[in-house]
Write an enzyme that holds these catalytic residues in place. Structure first.
Site, PDB file in Angstrom:
ATOM      1  N   SER A 198       0.800  -1.224   0.000  1.00 14.00           N
ATOM      2  CA  SER A 198       0.000   0.000   0.000  1.00 14.00           C
ATOM      3  C   SER A 198       0.832   1.272   0.000  1.00 14.00           C
ATOM      4  CB  SER A 198      -0.981  -0.013   1.170  1.00 14.00           C
ATOM      5  OG  SER A 198      -0.302  -0.246   2.381  1.00 14.00           O
TER       6      SER A 198
ATOM      7  N   HIS B  22      -5.596  -3.115  -2.792  1.00  9.74           N
ATOM      8  CA  HIS B  22      -5.292  -2.175  -3.879  1.00  9.74           C
ATOM      9  C   HIS B  22      -5.286  -2.844  -5.248  1.00  9.74           C
ATOM     10  CE1 HIS B  22      -4.323   1.012  -1.036  1.00  9.74           C
ATOM     11  NE2 HIS B  22      -3.809   0.045  -0.302  1.00  9.74           N
TER      12      HIS B  22
ATOM     13  N   LYS C 147     -11.997   1.142  -1.594  1.00  2.91           N
ATOM     14  CA  LYS C 147     -10.970   1.702  -2.474  1.00  2.91           C
ATOM     15  C   LYS C 147     -11.504   1.738  -3.905  1.00  2.91           C
ATOM     16  CE  LYS C 147      -7.564   1.072   0.951  1.00  2.91           C
ATOM     17  NZ  LYS C 147      -6.914   0.122   1.824  1.00  2.91           N
TER      18      LYS C 147
HETATM   19  C1  LIG Z   1      -6.880  -0.020   3.264  1.00  2.00           C
HETATM   20  C2  LIG Z   1      -6.287  -1.334   3.560  1.00  2.00           C
HETATM   21  C3  LIG Z   1      -6.843  -2.184   4.503  1.00  2.00           C
HETATM   22  C4  LIG Z   1      -7.970  -1.749   5.403  1.00  2.00           C
HETATM   23  O1  LIG Z   1      -9.159  -1.664   4.721  1.00  2.00           O
HETATM   24  P1  LIG Z   1     -10.343  -0.740   5.315  1.00  2.00           P
HETATM   25  O2  LIG Z   1     -11.538  -1.220   4.636  1.00  2.00           O
HETATM   26  O3  LIG Z   1      -9.953   0.662   4.974  1.00  2.00           O
HETATM   27  O4  LIG Z   1     -10.356  -0.974   6.787  1.00  2.00           O
HETATM   28  C5  LIG Z   1      -6.322  -3.445   4.641  1.00  2.00           C
HETATM   29  N1  LIG Z   1      -5.264  -3.838   3.916  1.00  2.00           N
HETATM   30  C6  LIG Z   1      -4.662  -3.031   3.022  1.00  2.00           C
HETATM   31  C7  LIG Z   1      -3.495  -3.522   2.250  1.00  2.00           C
HETATM   32  C8  LIG Z   1      -5.147  -1.747   2.829  1.00  2.00           C
HETATM   33  O5  LIG Z   1      -4.552  -0.932   1.973  1.00  2.00           O
END
Ligand SMILES: *Cc1c(COP(=O)(O)O)cnc(C)c1O
Length: 397
Positions: A181, A209, A240
Site C-alpha cells: 500500500s 489495492h 478503495k
Molecule cells: C486499506 C487497507 C486495509 C484496510 O481496509 P479498510 O476497509 O480501509 O479498513 C487493509 N489492507 C490493506 C493492504 C489496505 O490498503
C-alpha cells in the site's frame, strides 16, 4: 493537580511535533472526485484510493437511495442474529462469482476482515508468516492471533521457504499484501502460492489495492497472476477501487463457513447498512463493465512516470496507481506537501511509522477520475519545486 500521565502525554505530543510527525486532518466537503473542496478551497486530489472514480458515481448513489427508501439505514443487529440482509446475501454471491471463488463473506472493513481471518485461521502454537511491508491491519491481526509471528524480509521467497521448511507448527499461514500500500509494488504471488502448496500452508492475500484495478474485469490479483488454489484465502476491501465501504473474504466453502463461525470481527459486530451492499452491487457491475477506467488509469501511470523522470527524488518502481516519490527526510516530505497544497495540489506526505524511518515520501495516487491535464499539472509543479531545491538536477532535464 495534573496527573503525571497527562504531563507525559503532553510531552509525547510535543515530541511528535518536534520530529515532524504530527498528523493533521483536513476537512473535505461535498462529493469525492478528482477535485475536492478542502477547508473551503478547491484542490486537485492525488490522495484517494478511489482508483476507478466510482465513489460518487450516480448509479451507486441511486442504488443506495433506493435501498435506503426500502430498507432504512441500520441493519439492526449482527449478521448471525438478524442483521444479514437479502442485499448482503446477494452481494456475497456476486463477489464470489466476480473473483471466481466458491464462496465469499462480507466484513465491515478491511481492517476488521484481516483481524478476523487471521485469528480464526491461526492461534496459539501455530505460525503466521508476514511480509515486512504488510499493511498495519495484517500486522495487528498476526499479533492478535497469539500465533508465533515470523516477519520475513519484503517479498523474499527464499527466506520464507527456509522458515516454512523448518517450521513444525500444525497450522502455517502466510499473509501478504498483493499490492503493497505504501510502495505500489506487487507481491510475488505465484511464488507464494507455490511455497504454500509445497509446505502445506494457508495463504492470505490482501488485495485491497488490486481489486477492481488488476486482472480482466477488475477481478483482482488472482487472475492477474493466473493463480487459483484452495489454499488461498482472498481478501479485498470495498472502500478503495469499489468506491464504497467494507471488505470481503473469498475462498473454499469450508474456509468461509469457518470464518462465519469463528471470525470474531464478523460475529461480534453490527452488520453493515444494507444500502452499502446495494451500492456495491452496482459498483461490481461497473468494475466489470468499464474496462476504459482501467485503461485510463494505466495511461495516467505511464504519463506520470515519464513526466517525473530525472527528479532528485526516487520514484519507486510501481506499475500500479500508487506512485511513491521517496524523499527520505520527514520535514522535506511535509514541505513539499505544503508547497503543492499552496498551488491547489493535494498529495499526502507519508512518514514513519507508516513507512520505515528515512523513507518519507509523497504518495501519489492516480484515479480514472483524473484528466491527463491533471497529471500534467502535478508533474509541472513537482519539476518546479525540484528546480527550486536543486537547480542542477533541473538542468539535467
Ligand atoms: C486499506 C487497507 C486495509 C484496510 O481496509 P479498510 O476497509 O480501509 O479498513 C487493509 N489492507 C490493506 C493492504 C489496505 O490498503
Amino acid at each position: 493537580m495534573k496527573l503525571e500521565a497527562q504531563t507525559d502525554l503532553r510531552r509525547r505530543l510535543e515530541q511528535l511535533e518536534g520530529d515532524g510527525l504530527m498528523r493533521r486532518r483536513r476537512v473535505v466537503q461535498g462529493a469525492r472526485g478528482a477535485w475536492l473542496n478542502v477547508d473551503g478551497r478547491r484542490v486537485l486530489s492525488f490522495c484517494s484510493n478511489d482508483y476507478l472514480g466510482l465513489a460518487s458515481h450516480p448509479d451507486l448513489v441511486a442504488a443506495a437511495q433506493r435501498s435506503l427508501a426500502e430498507s432504512g439505514v441500520g441493519a439492526g443487529a449482527s449478521a448471525l442474529i438478524s442483521g444479514h440482509d437479502a442485499q448482503h446475501e446477494r452481494l456475497e454471491r456476486r463477489l464470489a462469482e466476480h473473483v471466481g471463488a466458491p464462496r465469499a463473506l462480507c466484513f465491515s472493513t478491511g481492517y476488521m476482515a484481516n483481524l478476523g481471518i487471521v485469528a480464526a485461521m491461526a492461534g496459539r502454537g501455530d505460525t503466521v508468516f508476514s511480509d515486512a511491508l504488510n499493511h498495519a491491519s495484517l500486522v495487528d491481526a498476526a499479533r492478535l492471533s497469539r500465533a508465533e509471528v515470523e516477519v520475513y524480509p519484503h517479498a523474499d521467497l527464499e527466506t520464507l521457504e527456509a522458515r516454512l521448511a523448518r517450521c513444525a507448527s500444525a497450522v502455517k499461514l502466510v499473509a501478504s499484501d498483493t499490492v503493497f500500500s505504501m510502495d505500489g509494488d506487487l507481491a510475488p504471488v505465484r511464488g507464494l502460492v507455490a511455497l504454500c502448496e509445497r509446505h502445506d500452508a494457508w495463504l492470505l492475500l490482501d488485495d485491497a489495492h488490486g481489486f477492481g484495478v488488476l486482472g480482466h474485469g477488475g477481478r483482482g490479483a488472482l487472475p492477474h497472476f493466473g493463480v487459483r488454489s484452495p489454499r488461498v484465502i482472498y481478501m479485498a476491501t470495498l472502500g478503495k477501487a469499489a468506491g464504497v465501504f467494507g471488505a470481503f473474504a473469498a475462498g473454499e466453502a469450508d474456509v468461509v463457513e469457518w470464518l462465519i463461525q469463528r471470525a470474531r470481527s464478523y460475529v461480534f459486530t453490527t452488520a453493515s447498512p444494507p444500502a452499502l451492499a446495494a451500492a456495491l452491487l452496482e459498483s461490481v457491475r461497473l468494475i466489470e463493465r468499464d474496462e476504459w477506467r482501467r485503461a485510463r488509469l494505466r495511461d495516467h501511470v505511464a504519463r506520470l512516470r515519464a513526466g517525473l523522470r530525472g527528479l532528485p527524488w526516487t520514484l519507486a518502481p510501481s506499475e500500479t496507481p500508487i506512485q511513491p516519490l521517496i524523499v527520505g527526510d520527514n520535514r522535506i516530505a511535509v514541505e513539499l506537501m505544503d508547497a503543492l497544497l499552496e498551488q491547489g495540489l493535494w498529495v499526502p506526505a507519508i512518514r514513519p511509522p507508516t513507512v520505515p524511518a528515512g523513507t518519507a515520501r509523497l504518495r501519489i495516487s492516480l484515479s480514472a477520475a483524473h484528466e491527463a491535464e491533471d497529471v500534467d499539472r502535478l508533474v509541472e509543479a513537482l519539476r518546479a519545486l525540484a528546480a527550486r531545491r536543486s537547480p542542477r538536477a533541473a538542468l539535467a532535464r
